[in-house]
Write an enzyme that holds these catalytic residues in place. Structure first.
Site, mmCIF file in Angstrom:
data_model
loop_
_atom_site.group_PDB
_atom_site.id
_atom_site.type_symbol
_atom_site.label_atom_id
_atom_site.label_comp_id
_atom_site.label_asym_id
_atom_site.label_seq_id
_atom_site.Cartn_x
_atom_site.Cartn_y
_atom_site.Cartn_z
ATOM 1 N N ARG A 185 93.479 57.967 -43.910
ATOM 2 C CA ARG A 185 94.558 57.979 -42.914
ATOM 3 C C ARG A 185 95.356 59.264 -43.065
ATOM 4 O O ARG A 185 95.568 59.749 -44.169
ATOM 5 C CB ARG A 185 95.487 56.787 -43.108
ATOM 6 C CG ARG A 185 94.782 55.459 -43.140
ATOM 7 C CD ARG A 185 94.341 55.013 -41.754
ATOM 8 N NE ARG A 185 93.595 53.769 -41.845
ATOM 9 C CZ ARG A 185 92.359 53.637 -41.414
ATOM 10 N NH1 ARG A 185 91.724 54.637 -40.888
ATOM 11 N NH2 ARG A 185 91.734 52.489 -41.502
ATOM 12 N N GLY A 186 95.805 59.817 -41.949
ATOM 13 C CA GLY A 186 96.626 61.024 -41.989
ATOM 14 C C GLY A 186 95.854 62.296 -41.704
ATOM 15 O O GLY A 186 96.418 63.380 -41.753
ATOM 16 N N CYS A 187 94.574 62.178 -41.414
ATOM 17 C CA CYS A 187 93.753 63.334 -41.075
ATOM 18 C C CYS A 187 93.550 63.354 -39.561
ATOM 19 O O CYS A 187 93.279 62.326 -38.959
ATOM 20 C CB CYS A 187 92.382 63.259 -41.754
ATOM 21 S SG CYS A 187 92.452 63.354 -43.537
ATOM 22 N N ALA A 188 93.696 64.530 -38.959
ATOM 23 C CA ALA A 188 93.459 64.661 -37.523
ATOM 24 C C ALA A 188 91.978 64.452 -37.219
ATOM 25 O O ALA A 188 91.623 63.817 -36.225
ATOM 26 C CB ALA A 188 93.926 66.024 -37.028
ATOM 27 N N SER A 189 91.114 64.983 -38.066
ATOM 28 C CA SER A 189 89.671 64.752 -37.944
ATOM 29 C C SER A 189 89.352 63.430 -38.625
ATOM 30 O O SER A 189 90.144 62.907 -39.395
ATOM 31 C CB SER A 189 88.888 65.860 -38.643
ATOM 32 O OG SER A 189 89.206 67.104 -38.102
#
Length: 142
Positions: free
Chosen positions: A47-51
């Protein structure tokens, strides 16, 4: 197979141009152990990754304190290279060694801190926090 982290750092130092460094990151991503398709599930997502990023930590308890073995993947080439960099840094470490490893300092030393977009930097922090959380859980279970 990924090279050891010391070799990656040395190779980064040899590359003057940021285009070359990005190409090297992409190549590192291609060298990663493949993540089985069955592991591309929501519970392994970071969680927290754009990809999209998936990380799986396996533990080897055969030598006393659990040693980490990470596999991961991303749907973006550069992010996959960042995953490979973190895997090279953390693989084989004990859970307590992983907790004392400063991955963000490595990214700063490599110059990645100022060359990544804010979204990718946030994603790196999320990956590091996930690894640290899983290492902490492994210690607590031991």
């Amino acid at each position: 197979m990924l090279p050891p982290i010391d070799e990656i750092v040395s190779n980064f130092d040899l590359l003057d141009d940021w285009d070359e460094r990005y190409r090297y990151l992409i190549e590192l991503g291609r060298l990663m152990e493949p993540l089985p398709e069955a592991a591309h599930v929501d519970t392994n997502k970071v969680r927290g990754c754009a990809s999209q990023v998936w990380l799986v930590m396996k533990l080897d308890d055969s030598k006393g304190e659990p040693q980490l073995h990470l596999v991961g993947d991303s749907d973006a080439h550069i992010v996959r290279g960042l995953v490979a960099l973190l895997i090279s840094l953390y693989n084989g470490k004990t859970a307590s060694e992983a907790l004392s490893t400063d991955a963000l300092a490595l990214f700063k030393n490599l110059g990645l801190a100022e060359h990544l977009t804010p979204q990718r930097s946030n994603g790196v922090r999320a990956m590091v926090e996930r690894i640290r959380h899983d290492a902490q859980a492994a210690l607590a279970a031991d």
